[in-house]
Design a protein around this motif. Structure first.
Motif, mmCIF file in Angstrom:
data_model
loop_
_atom_site.group_PDB
_atom_site.id
_atom_site.type_symbol
_atom_site.label_atom_id
_atom_site.label_comp_id
_atom_site.label_asym_id
_atom_site.label_seq_id
_atom_site.Cartn_x
_atom_site.Cartn_y
_atom_site.Cartn_z
ATOM 1 N N PRO A 45 -1.453 -8.926 4.994
ATOM 2 C CA PRO A 45 -2.430 -8.232 4.127
ATOM 3 C C PRO A 45 -1.294 -7.228 3.110
ATOM 4 C CG PRO A 45 -2.811 -7.448 6.630
ATOM 5 C CD PRO A 45 -1.379 -8.210 6.512
ATOM 6 N N GLY A 46 -2.552 -6.068 2.387
ATOM 7 C CA GLY A 46 -1.932 -5.109 1.942
ATOM 8 C C GLY A 46 -0.902 -5.968 0.754
ATOM 9 N N LEU A 47 -1.424 -6.701 -0.313
ATOM 10 C CA LEU A 47 -0.843 -6.646 -1.612
ATOM 11 C C LEU A 47 0.329 -5.568 -2.022
ATOM 12 C CD1 LEU A 47 -1.791 -8.636 -4.426
ATOM 13 C CD2 LEU A 47 -1.067 -6.949 -4.953
ATOM 14 N N LEU A 48 -0.945 -4.102 -2.876
ATOM 15 C CA LEU A 48 -0.067 -2.833 -2.824
ATOM 16 C C LEU A 48 0.927 -2.534 -1.439
ATOM 17 C CD1 LEU A 48 -0.613 -0.860 -5.395
ATOM 18 C CD2 LEU A 48 -2.096 0.184 -3.644
ATOM 19 N N ASP A 49 0.714 -2.372 -0.651
ATOM 20 C CA ASP A 49 1.823 -1.925 0.565
ATOM 21 C C ASP A 49 3.060 -3.104 -0.062
ATOM 22 O OD1 ASP A 49 0.198 0.379 0.854
ATOM 23 O OD2 ASP A 49 -0.667 -1.360 3.003
ATOM 24 N N MET A 50 2.482 -3.847 0.056
ATOM 25 C CA MET A 50 4.061 -5.264 -0.260
ATOM 26 C C MET A 50 4.621 -4.943 -1.182
ATOM 27 S SD MET A 50 3.840 -6.763 3.077
ATOM 28 C CE MET A 50 3.456 -5.328 3.453
ATOM 29 N N VAL A 51 4.126 -5.230 -2.223
ATOM 30 C CA VAL A 51 5.026 -4.716 -3.967
ATOM 31 C C VAL A 51 5.096 -3.185 -3.848
ATOM 32 C CG1 VAL A 51 4.314 -3.845 -6.546
ATOM 33 C CG2 VAL A 51 2.820 -6.006 -5.252
ATOM 34 N N HIS A 52 5.226 -2.237 -2.713
ATOM 35 C CA HIS A 52 5.796 -1.316 -2.925
ATOM 36 C C HIS A 52 7.084 -1.451 -1.487
ATOM 37 C CE1 HIS A 52 1.543 1.884 -3.878
ATOM 38 N NE2 HIS A 52 3.126 1.249 -5.304
ATOM 39 N N VAL A 53 6.794 -1.943 -0.821
ATOM 40 C CA VAL A 53 8.006 -2.247 -0.460
ATOM 41 C C VAL A 53 9.433 -3.192 -0.558
ATOM 42 C CG1 VAL A 53 9.075 -4.251 1.690
ATOM 43 C CG2 VAL A 53 6.980 -2.567 2.510
ATOM 44 N N VAL A 54 8.678 -4.164 -1.975
ATOM 45 C CA VAL A 54 10.039 -5.124 -2.278
ATOM 46 C C VAL A 54 10.178 -4.210 -3.549
ATOM 47 C CG1 VAL A 54 10.310 -6.721 -3.905
ATOM 48 C CG2 VAL A 54 8.710 -6.807 -1.540
#
Length: 167
Positions: A45-54
């Motif tokens: 979950p957390g599209l925004l967080d996952m983009v920031h991880v990558v």
């Protein structure tokens, strides 16, 4: 990322990855294939967080674009989000195409190997299709992004506001 930044929401069809192909064989059989990105429900979950991880931010995304390696980062992002490339196929030979009795196929990659699920029985095919997904339903990229609309909108604003490239 490029699909979100440049295509969301009105030009998604123009920017999202996809393919449509038709083949007609000597025996009269036809095959129609449509390839697209779909969500399988297994992503974090957390599209925004996952983009920031990558990507860590717009500057990192821009440097990967200029370096020609965005696709490597995007592959990781797709996995985190539970997005995968799938090919849907219909194979038939009747005058009415597609027909209910035509073979349906689903191509995807599992553990680095291509896999095909197919059946000419719609219920059997539906059952096999549903077994691949966390919630029993592959969601199109448009459906996935719409379900995360607020995060997608915020992501798009962030990445557009930090770059001067609009199209």
């Amino acid at each position: 990322m490029q699909t979100i930044v440049h295509g969301w929401p009105d030009e998604l069809d123009r920017w999202q990855p996809g393919v449509i192909a038709t083949a007609e064989f000597a025996d009269g059989t036809r095959s129609v294939v449509q390839g697209m990105l779909c969500a399988d429900g297994y992503g974090a979950p957390g599209l925004l967080d996952m983009v920031h991880v990558v990507y860590r931010g717009p500057i990192k995304w821009m440097t990967t674009r200029y370096g020609g390696v965005t696709w490597e980062y995007d592959q990781g992002l797709l996995g985190l989000l539970g997005l995968r490339y799938v090919l849907l196929e219909i194979v038939g030979d009747g005058p009415e195409f597609p027909a209910p009795e035509d073979e349906r196929g689903l191509w995807l990659v599992e553990d680095g190997q291509s896999m095909r699920i197919s059946s000419d029985d719609p219920e059997e095919f539906s059952s096999a299709w549903q077994s691949l997904c966390y919630n029993g339903n592959l969601m199109t990229l448009r459906g996935f992004l719409a379900a995360h609309r607020h995060e997608v909108d915020a992501l798009r604003v962030e990445y557009l506001s930090c770059t001067d490239i609009r199209r």
